[in-house]
Design a protein around this motif. Structure first.
Motif, mmCIF file in Angstrom:
data_model
loop_
_atom_site.group_PDB
_atom_site.id
_atom_site.type_symbol
_atom_site.label_atom_id
_atom_site.label_comp_id
_atom_site.label_asym_id
_atom_site.label_seq_id
_atom_site.Cartn_x
_atom_site.Cartn_y
_atom_site.Cartn_z
ATOM 1 N N ASN A 451 0.843 -1.199 0.000
ATOM 2 C CA ASN A 451 0.000 0.000 0.000
ATOM 3 C C ASN A 451 0.877 1.247 0.000
ATOM 4 N N PRO A 452 1.697 1.421 -1.034
ATOM 5 C CA PRO A 452 2.559 2.597 -1.073
ATOM 6 C C PRO A 452 1.760 3.855 -1.387
ATOM 7 N N ILE A 453 2.329 4.988 -1.058
ATOM 8 C CA ILE A 453 1.672 6.246 -1.406
ATOM 9 C C ILE A 453 1.563 6.353 -2.924
ATOM 10 N N ARG A 454 0.418 6.855 -3.382
ATOM 11 C CA ARG A 454 0.203 7.137 -4.797
ATOM 12 C C ARG A 454 0.126 8.650 -4.954
ATOM 13 N N ARG A 455 0.808 9.173 -5.943
ATOM 14 C CA ARG A 455 0.795 10.617 -6.167
ATOM 15 C C ARG A 455 1.263 10.894 -7.584
ATOM 16 N N ASP A 456 1.343 12.169 -7.980
ATOM 17 C CA ASP A 456 1.798 12.461 -9.341
ATOM 18 C C ASP A 456 3.083 13.269 -9.379
ATOM 19 N N VAL A 457 3.660 13.602 -8.219
ATOM 20 C CA VAL A 457 4.970 14.267 -8.163
ATOM 21 C C VAL A 457 5.801 13.607 -7.084
ATOM 22 N N SER A 458 6.981 13.095 -7.456
ATOM 23 C CA SER A 458 7.894 12.542 -6.467
ATOM 24 C C SER A 458 9.307 13.003 -6.796
ATOM 25 N N ILE A 459 10.228 12.792 -5.865
ATOM 26 C CA ILE A 459 11.541 13.428 -5.917
ATOM 27 C C ILE A 459 12.644 12.405 -6.138
ATOM 28 N N THR A 460 13.576 12.759 -7.025
ATOM 29 C CA THR A 460 14.811 11.988 -7.133
ATOM 30 C C THR A 460 15.885 12.700 -6.329
ATOM 31 N N GLY A 461 16.967 11.990 -6.033
ATOM 32 C CA GLY A 461 18.036 12.605 -5.244
ATOM 33 C C GLY A 461 19.205 11.673 -5.113
ATOM 34 N N ASN A 462 19.865 11.722 -3.952
ATOM 35 C CA ASN A 462 21.068 10.910 -3.782
ATOM 36 C C ASN A 462 20.749 9.447 -3.486
ATOM 37 N N GLY A 463 19.461 9.140 -3.322
ATOM 38 C CA GLY A 463 19.042 7.754 -3.207
ATOM 39 C C GLY A 463 18.272 7.361 -4.447
ATOM 40 N N THR A 464 17.849 6.128 -4.509
ATOM 41 C CA THR A 464 17.089 5.650 -5.665
ATOM 42 C C THR A 464 15.597 5.855 -5.417
ATOM 43 N N THR A 465 14.911 6.372 -6.406
ATOM 44 C CA THR A 465 13.451 6.482 -6.378
ATOM 45 C C THR A 465 12.887 5.479 -7.381
ATOM 46 N N ILE A 466 11.880 4.709 -6.953
ATOM 47 C CA ILE A 466 11.268 3.706 -7.833
ATOM 48 C C ILE A 466 9.773 3.965 -7.908
ATOM 49 N N LEU A 467 9.283 4.118 -9.128
ATOM 50 C CA LEU A 467 7.871 4.382 -9.371
ATOM 51 C C LEU A 467 7.290 3.297 -10.270
ATOM 52 N N ARG A 468 5.991 3.035 -10.111
ATOM 53 C CA ARG A 468 5.275 2.149 -11.024
ATOM 54 C C ARG A 468 3.988 2.814 -11.479
ATOM 55 N N PHE A 469 3.632 2.567 -12.729
ATOM 56 C CA PHE A 469 2.379 3.092 -13.253
ATOM 57 C C PHE A 469 1.862 2.149 -14.332
ATOM 58 N N ARG A 470 0.591 2.328 -14.690
ATOM 59 C CA ARG A 470 -0.069 1.484 -15.682
ATOM 60 C C ARG A 470 -0.185 2.218 -17.020
ATOM 61 N N THR A 471 -0.234 1.451 -18.103
ATOM 62 C CA THR A 471 -0.451 2.025 -19.429
ATOM 63 C C THR A 471 -1.882 1.726 -19.893
ATOM 64 N N ASP A 472 -2.839 1.921 -18.994
ATOM 65 C CA ASP A 472 -4.235 1.623 -19.301
ATOM 66 C C ASP A 472 -4.887 2.676 -20.185
ATOM 67 N N LYS A 473 -4.240 3.834 -20.339
ATOM 68 C CA LYS A 473 -4.812 4.920 -21.140
ATOM 69 C C LYS A 473 -3.950 5.134 -22.383
ATOM 70 N N PRO A 474 -4.386 4.654 -23.545
ATOM 71 C CA PRO A 474 -3.581 4.838 -24.749
ATOM 72 C C PRO A 474 -3.318 6.318 -25.042
ATOM 73 N N GLY A 475 -2.055 6.608 -25.349
ATOM 74 C CA GLY A 475 -1.687 7.976 -25.689
ATOM 75 C C GLY A 475 -0.297 8.319 -25.212
ATOM 76 N N PRO A 476 0.216 9.479 -25.628
ATOM 77 C CA PRO A 476 1.514 9.951 -25.147
ATOM 78 C C PRO A 476 1.338 10.784 -23.881
ATOM 79 N N TRP A 477 1.961 10.355 -22.803
ATOM 80 C CA TRP A 477 1.858 11.058 -21.523
ATOM 81 C C TRP A 477 3.238 11.550 -21.105
ATOM 82 N N SER A 478 3.305 12.806 -20.736
ATOM 83 C CA SER A 478 4.579 13.414 -20.367
ATOM 84 C C SER A 478 5.028 12.948 -18.995
ATOM 85 N N LEU A 479 6.291 12.529 -18.881
ATOM 86 C CA LEU A 479 6.923 12.211 -17.597
ATOM 87 C C LEU A 479 8.175 13.060 -17.530
#
Length: 539
Positions: A451-479
Motif C-alpha cells: 500500500n505505497p503512497i500514490r501521487r503524481d509528483v515525487s523526488i529523485t536525489g542521492n538515493g534511488t526512487t522507484i515508481l510504477r504506473f499502468r499504461t491503461d490509457k492509450p496515448g503519449p503522456w509526459s513524464l
C-alpha cells in the motif's frame, strides 16, 4: 437539496474569487473563463509586468465538486513581446482519459499552443477525483511570469471530514518562488551561463519580501479558536522547495497530491514544486504565530533571503500585528518531526501490481553543456506534437527521433521506473494522466508494494526512487522534471528550467490504439496549423 446548495455555494465562491463561473445547481458543469493578459504585478513590492490569468497572481482560483465537468475557456490576450505571446494550459494532476487526452495542454506532446487573439476551450470531466490541484502555462517557462493558479475539487462525502470544521477558500495556501526578471531573459541567461535562475523572493499566499525591498505586509491566515481547519498547501513554484512549519503547532497530514491519506502528524514538512498536501491544524491559544515557509531556492541572488519567506496564522482576537517571536526556519534537531513520504499511507489501499517492463532513468548534465539528459538524451519536443503523429499512424519506435525521448509500451501493462540522480539535484518528476505508486522514496530503504503512497509528483536525489504506473490509457503522456523544451523554447513545469534544457520524456502507452481511442475536436485540429502560421515573434 443538500447537493444543490453545495453547487450554488461553489459557484458563488468562484465568482467572488475571480474566476468567471456560469454554473447552476441544475447543471453539473462549471463554465470558467480565463483571460490571459499582461499586467503589473508586485507580490514582493517590486513591480514588473507578468503573464496573469484574469489579471491576478496567482490566477483566478478554480473550484469544483466531485463528478462535475469543468469547461474552461482560455482567451489569449497577451501583448507584451518581451515574453512568450502564445500559451497552453495544463491542469496539473487532473487525470484525463484517452478519448480526451488532446485537452491535456502539454505543448508539443498532446497539443500545439495558441497565439495572441485566439481562444481554446478545455473540457475536463473530473469523475471521482477530489483534492488539491493547480493549473499553469505549459509552454516553455512561461508560468514563471505568473500564469499559475489553484484548482480545488471538493468531496461532499469526504471520508476524513470528521477531522476538520473549515475547508474553504480561506484555507487554500500557496507557496511560490518569484523572479524580478522575465522568463525569457532568465532562460537566456541560463543558457549562456549554465547557472540556474535563482528567485528574488519566496512567496506565501502571494506575498513576500526580499533583501533591501519594501516591508510588504505578510499574508495573514485567520482562524477561530476551537475550530479545526483543513489547509490545502500547494507549491506553485518554478523550481524551489519550501520547508514549512507553524510555530507551536503540529500538522496532521490527510492528503498528498489528491490522494486521501491516513492522518499523519508532523510539525515540519518539505514540499517540492508541484506537490500538494492537506493538513489539519489550529489548536492553540489566541495569538499570532509565524508560518515558516523557508525557501530553498539557491544562493546566487543577493535579493533572496529565505528567512523573509513566511506568513502569519492569526487567531480571532489577536492584535493585527506580526508575531513577537523570532523568525526561524522551524523546528530543528530532536524537536523536528519531519514528514517522510514513505510514511504516508493511502486511505484507500491499492497494491502496486508487478511490473511487466523495467526502465532505468539516469539523470545527468554533462560538464560544459547546458543540457540535462535522461539516459544520455536531452529531450527536444518535436515540431509536430506526439499525439498528432500517433493519430497519423506513427506508432513505432522508428517514427520518433532520439531527442524526443519517447518510450513505447503496449497498452494495459505495468511499468517500473528506477531513477538514479548521481548529481543529487533533487528533481521533482511529474507524470501526466495518472498517478504512480511510489515503491521506494528517495532517502528511504523501504520498498512497499502492498500500500505505497500514490501521487503524481515525487523526488529523485542521492538515493534511488522507484515508481510504477499502468499504461491503461492509450496515448503519449509526459513524464518530466517540471520544465521542458520546445524547439529551443521551453515547455514544462516543476524544475522548470531543467525541463527547458532536456530533462523530460514521453511515455507512449499503447500508441497503436490511439487512432481508435482518440477523437479530437475540430478546434483542437486547428491549433497546429494556426500556430505554425504565426511569425516567430508571436510563438
Amino acid at each position: 437539496m443538500h447537493l444543490s446548495t453545495s453547487f450554488l455555494l461553489l459557484a458563488l465562491l468562484n465568482s467572488v474569487r475571480g474566476a468567471t463561473v456560469l454554473a447552476s445547481a441544475a447543471k453539473p458543469t462549471q463554465f470558467i473563463t480565463l483571460d490571459i493578459v499582461n499586467g503589473p504585478v508586485a507580490p514582493d513590492g517590486f513591480t514588473r509586468i507578468g503573464v496573469l490569468a484574469n489579471g491576478t497572481f496567482p490566477g483566478a482560483p478554480i473550484v469544483a465538486t466531485k463528478g462535475q465537468t469543468l469547461v474552461v475557456k482560455v482567451n489569449n490576450k497577451l501583448t507584451d513581446n518581451t515574453m512568450r505571446l502564445s500559451t497552453s494550459i495544463n491542469f496539473d494532476g487532473v487525470f484525463l482519459d484517452s478519448d480526451n487526452i488532446f485537452n491535456d495542454g502539454t505543448a508539443f506532446v498532446t497539443t500545439c499552443p495558441f497565439g495572441p487573439g485566439e481562444s481554446y476551450t478545455y473540457t475536463l470531466p473530473l469523475g471521482n477525483q477530489t483534492g488539491s490541484f493547480w493549473y499553469h502555462s505549459q509552454l516553455g517557462v512561461q508560468y514563471s511570469d505568473g500564469l499559475r493558479g489553484t484548482l480545488i475539487i471538493y468531496d461532499p462525502d469526504d471520508p476524513l471530514a470528521h477531522l476538520y470544521d473549515i475547508d474553504d477558500a480561506s484555507t487554500v495556501l500557496t507557496l511560490a518562488d518569484w523572479l524580478h526578471n522575465t522568463s525569457t531573459s532568465a532562460l537566456t541567461s541560463y543558457l549562456a551561463t549554465q547557472i540556474n535562475p535563482v528567485p528574488d523572493s519566496g512567496l506565501f499566499n502571494a506575498r513576500g519580501r526580499y533583501n533591501g525591498g519594501p516591508e510588504v505586509e505578510y499574508a495573514a491566515v485567520s482562524v477561530s479558536q476551537g475550530k479545526r481547519y483543513r489547509f490545502r498547501l500547494i507549491n506553485i513554484s518554478v523550481r524551489s522547495n519550501f520547508v514549512v512549519s507553524i510555530d507551536n503547532h503540529t500538522m496532521t497530514v490527510i492528503e498528498a497530491d489528491g490522494i486521501a491519506t491516513e492522518p499523519h502528524e508532523v510539525n515540519i514538512l518539505v514540499i517540492h514544486a508541484g506537490q500538494r498536501y492537506s493538513f489539519v491544524t489550529a489548536n492553540q491559544a489566541v495569538g499570532n504565530y509565524w508560518i515558516n515557509a523557508f525557501i530553498n531556492g539557491g544562493t546566487r541572488n543577493p535579493n533572496l533571503n529565505s528567512t523573509l519567506s513566511r506568513g502569519i496564522l492569526r487567531y480571532e482576537g489577536a492584535p493585527d500585528e506580526e508575531p513577537q517571536t523570532p523568525m526561524t526556519a522551524g523546528p530543528t534537531g530532536a524537536d523536528a518531526v519531519l514528514l517522510n513520504e514513505w510514511e504516508l499511507v493511502p486511505l484507500a489501499p491499492i497494491p502496486a501490481p508487478e511490473p511487466d517492463f523495467n526502465l532505468t532513468f539516469r539523470t545527468f548534465m554533462p560538464e560544459g553543456v547546458t543540457a540535462w539528459q535522461i539516459n544520455n538524451v536531452s529531450y527536444i519536443p518535436p515540431s509536430e506534437p506526439t499525439l498528432v503523429k500517433a493519430l497519423h499512424g506513427e506508432t513505432e519506435q522508428m517514427d520518433f527521433n532520439k531527442t524526443e525521448n519517447t518510450f513505447l509500451f503496449p497498452a494495459n501493462k505495468t511499468i517500473q521506473v528506477e531513477f538514479i540522480d548521481p548529481i543529487n539535484e533533487g528533481h521533482p518528476f511529474h507524470l501526466h494522466g495518472m498517478n504512480f505508486w511510489v515503491i521506494k522514496s528517495n532517502g528511504s530503504d523501504v520498498i512497499d508494494t502492498v500500500n505505497p503512497i500514490r501521487r503524481d509528483v515525487s523526488i529523485t536525489g542521492n538515493g534511488t526512487t522507484i515508481l510504477r504506473f499502468r499504461t491503461d490509457k492509450p496515448g503519449p503522456w509526459s513524464l518530466k522534471s517540471t520544465l521542458a523544451v520546445d524547439n529551443g523554447k521551453l515547455t514544462d513545469p516543476l524544475v522548470l528550467y531543467h525541463f527547458a534544457v532536456g530533462l523530460g520524456s514521453v511515455i507512449g502507452a499503447g500508441l497503436d490504439k490511439v487512432e481508435k481511442a482518440v477523437h479530437p475536436t475540430k478546434a483542437w485540429e486547428q491549433l497546429c496549423p494556426a500556430y505554425d502560421a504565426l511569425p516567430p515573434s508571436e510563438q
